[in-house]
Design a protein around this motif. Sequence first.
Motif, PDB file in Angstrom:
ATOM      1  N   GLY A  65       4.138  54.744  56.294  1.00  0.00           N
ATOM      2  CA  GLY A  65       3.446  55.482  56.922  1.00  0.00           C
ATOM      3  C   GLY A  65       2.688  56.508  55.990  1.00  0.00           C
ATOM      4  N   ASP A  66       2.979  56.928  54.701  1.00  0.00           N
ATOM      5  CA  ASP A  66       2.560  57.922  54.056  1.00  0.00           C
ATOM      6  C   ASP A  66       1.111  57.314  53.185  1.00  0.00           C
ATOM      7  OD1 ASP A  66       2.625  60.523  52.807  1.00  0.00           O
ATOM      8  OD2 ASP A  66       3.665  59.652  51.113  1.00  0.00           O
ATOM      9  N   THR A  67       0.246  57.347  54.043  1.00  0.00           N
ATOM     10  CA  THR A  67      -0.878  56.835  53.522  1.00  0.00           C
ATOM     11  C   THR A  67      -1.777  58.019  52.848  1.00  0.00           C
ATOM     12  OG1 THR A  67      -2.199  57.368  55.441  1.00  0.00           O
ATOM     13  CG2 THR A  67      -1.350  55.271  55.066  1.00  0.00           C
ATOM     14  N   GLU A  68      -1.442  59.285  53.206  1.00  0.00           N
ATOM     15  CA  GLU A  68      -2.325  60.483  52.597  1.00  0.00           C
ATOM     16  C   GLU A  68      -1.503  61.127  51.531  1.00  0.00           C
ATOM     17  OE1 GLU A  68      -3.989  62.994  56.071  1.00  0.00           O
ATOM     18  OE2 GLU A  68      -4.322  61.136  56.959  1.00  0.00           O
ATOM     19  N   GLY A  69      -0.374  60.816  51.193  1.00  0.00           N
ATOM     20  CA  GLY A  69       0.597  61.330  50.060  1.00  0.00           C
ATOM     21  C   GLY A  69       1.403  62.537  50.657  1.00  0.00           C
ATOM     22  N   LEU A  70       1.298  62.645  51.952  1.00  0.00           N
ATOM     23  CA  LEU A  70       2.066  64.231  52.354  1.00  0.00           C
ATOM     24  C   LEU A  70       3.644  64.025  52.033  1.00  0.00           C
ATOM     25  CD1 LEU A  70       2.103  66.789  53.880  1.00  0.00           C
ATOM     26  CD2 LEU A  70       2.597  65.171  56.143  1.00  0.00           C
ATOM     27  N   TRP A  71       4.325  62.918  52.303  1.00  0.00           N
ATOM     28  CA  TRP A  71       5.761  62.965  51.832  1.00  0.00           C
ATOM     29  C   TRP A  71       5.655  62.967  50.408  1.00  0.00           C
ATOM     30  CZ3 TRP A  71       8.233  59.519  48.828  1.00  0.00           C
ATOM     31  CH2 TRP A  71      10.083  59.753  48.765  1.00  0.00           C
ATOM     32  N   GLN A  72       4.952  62.422  49.569  1.00  0.00           N
ATOM     33  CA  GLN A  72       5.032  62.598  48.232  1.00  0.00           C
ATOM     34  C   GLN A  72       4.809  63.881  47.636  1.00  0.00           C
ATOM     35  OE1 GLN A  72       2.390  59.543  46.814  1.00  0.00           O
ATOM     36  NE2 GLN A  72       4.143  57.945  46.126  1.00  0.00           N
ATOM     37  N   ALA A  73       3.884  64.740  48.142  1.00  0.00           N
ATOM     38  CA  ALA A  73       3.810  66.275  47.870  1.00  0.00           C
ATOM     39  C   ALA A  73       4.980  67.121  48.303  1.00  0.00           C
ATOM     40  CB  ALA A  73       2.464  66.701  48.720  1.00  0.00           C
ATOM     41  N   VAL A  74       5.454  66.698  49.505  1.00  0.00           N
ATOM     42  CA  VAL A  74       6.603  67.374  49.891  1.00  0.00           C
ATOM     43  C   VAL A  74       7.968  67.026  49.121  1.00  0.00           C
ATOM     44  CG1 VAL A  74       8.443  67.864  51.682  1.00  0.00           C
ATOM     45  CG2 VAL A  74       6.007  67.633  52.341  1.00  0.00           C
ATOM     46  N   ILE A  75       8.199  66.083  48.544  1.00  0.00           N
ATOM     47  CA  ILE A  75       9.316  65.852  47.644  1.00  0.00           C
ATOM     48  C   ILE A  75       9.023  66.402  46.120  1.00  0.00           C
ATOM     49  CG2 ILE A  75      10.628  63.739  46.702  1.00  0.00           C
ATOM     50  CD1 ILE A  75      11.018  64.550  49.816  1.00  0.00           C
ATOM     51  N   ALA A  76       8.005  66.203  45.938  1.00  0.00           N
ATOM     52  CA  ALA A  76       7.425  66.858  44.514  1.00  0.00           C
ATOM     53  C   ALA A  76       7.763  68.345  44.449  1.00  0.00           C
ATOM     54  CB  ALA A  76       5.922  66.446  44.150  1.00  0.00           C
ATOM     55  N   ALA A  77       7.221  68.931  45.423  1.00  0.00           N
ATOM     56  CA  ALA A  77       7.438  70.310  45.560  1.00  0.00           C
ATOM     57  C   ALA A  77       8.913  70.726  45.649  1.00  0.00           C
ATOM     58  CB  ALA A  77       6.639  70.978  46.954  1.00  0.00           C
ATOM     59  N   SER A  78       9.769  69.887  46.286  1.00  0.00           N
ATOM     60  CA  SER A  78      11.107  70.315  46.351  1.00  0.00           C
ATOM     61  C   SER A  78      11.826  69.802  44.938  1.00  0.00           C
ATOM     62  CB  SER A  78      11.771  69.539  47.527  1.00  0.00           C
ATOM     63  OG  SER A  78      11.985  68.247  47.103  1.00  0.00           O
ATOM     64  N   ALA A  79      11.079  69.274  44.027  1.00  0.00           N
ATOM     65  CA  ALA A  79      11.649  68.493  42.932  1.00  0.00           C
ATOM     66  C   ALA A  79      12.725  67.551  43.234  1.00  0.00           C
ATOM     67  CB  ALA A  79      12.359  69.656  41.995  1.00  0.00           C
ATOM     68  N   GLY A  80      12.575  66.660  44.385  1.00  0.00           N
ATOM     69  CA  GLY A  80      13.197  65.516  44.661  1.00  0.00           C
ATOM     70  C   GLY A  80      14.767  66.256  45.163  1.00  0.00           C
ATOM     71  N   ARG A  81      14.955  67.317  45.458  1.00  0.00           N
ATOM     72  CA  ARG A  81      16.178  67.665  46.077  1.00  0.00           C
ATOM     73  C   ARG A  81      16.104  68.427  47.398  1.00  0.00           C
ATOM     74  NH1 ARG A  81      19.510  72.395  42.821  1.00  0.00           N
ATOM     75  NH2 ARG A  81      21.106  72.692  44.391  1.00  0.00           N
ATOM     76  N   CYS A  82      16.917  67.988  47.988  1.00  0.00           N
ATOM     77  CA  CYS A  82      17.165  68.575  49.515  1.00  0.00           C
ATOM     78  C   CYS A  82      16.606  70.340  49.488  1.00  0.00           C
ATOM     79  CB  CYS A  82      18.735  68.466  50.266  1.00  0.00           C
ATOM     80  SG  CYS A  82      18.672  69.026  51.858  1.00  0.00           S
ATOM     81  N   GLN A  83      16.117  70.777  50.489  1.00  0.00           N
ATOM     82  CA  GLN A  83      15.822  72.175  50.339  1.00  0.00           C
ATOM     83  C   GLN A  83      16.689  73.070  51.429  1.00  0.00           C
ATOM     84  OE1 GLN A  83      11.568  71.409  50.434  1.00  0.00           O
ATOM     85  NE2 GLN A  83      11.453  73.112  48.748  1.00  0.00           N
ATOM     86  N   CYS A  84      17.569  72.513  52.031  1.00  0.00           N
ATOM     87  CA  CYS A  84      18.419  73.015  52.806  1.00  0.00           C
ATOM     88  C   CYS A  84      19.342  74.285  52.322  1.00  0.00           C
ATOM     89  CB  CYS A  84      19.448  72.120  53.721  1.00  0.00           C
ATOM     90  SG  CYS A  84      20.843  73.049  54.865  1.00  0.00           S
TER      91      CYS A  84
END
Length: 118
Positions: free
Chosen positions: A9-28
């Motif tokens: 469902g990531d048609t607009e790239g939202l998930w990719q942008a969030v994961i890229a901003a986190s450098a692919g690591r959980c932000q907890c």
Amino acid sequence: MTTRTPPLGDTEGLWQAVIAASAGRCQCRGTCGTSHEKDGGRCKTVHGGYGRRHGTGPVRLLAAPAEPADLLLPAHKAAALPKTALVAWCPECHDATRRAAAKAQQASAPAAEPDSLF
């Protein structure tokens, strides 16, 4: 890090942008109840890496609200949040933080008065 395969469902790239901003690591940073002290105060789980428990398989990070209270929003309201209000969560930290937020919300809710018979 492995290839980042977005959800269907990531048609607009939202998930990719969030994961890229986190450098692919959980932000907890401990809202899950774990201090993550050994890892510099941040969860060490990376997208595509393996989970903490044996046999869990590759971890797929989630893009979800940053604020624990927002994790309790209905799906249609959570989907309307801006990209800046989202962070990457591993499934374990996401679930633990959501449970803690629900417990805190329930504890702060006023006690319901019992129905009277008369």
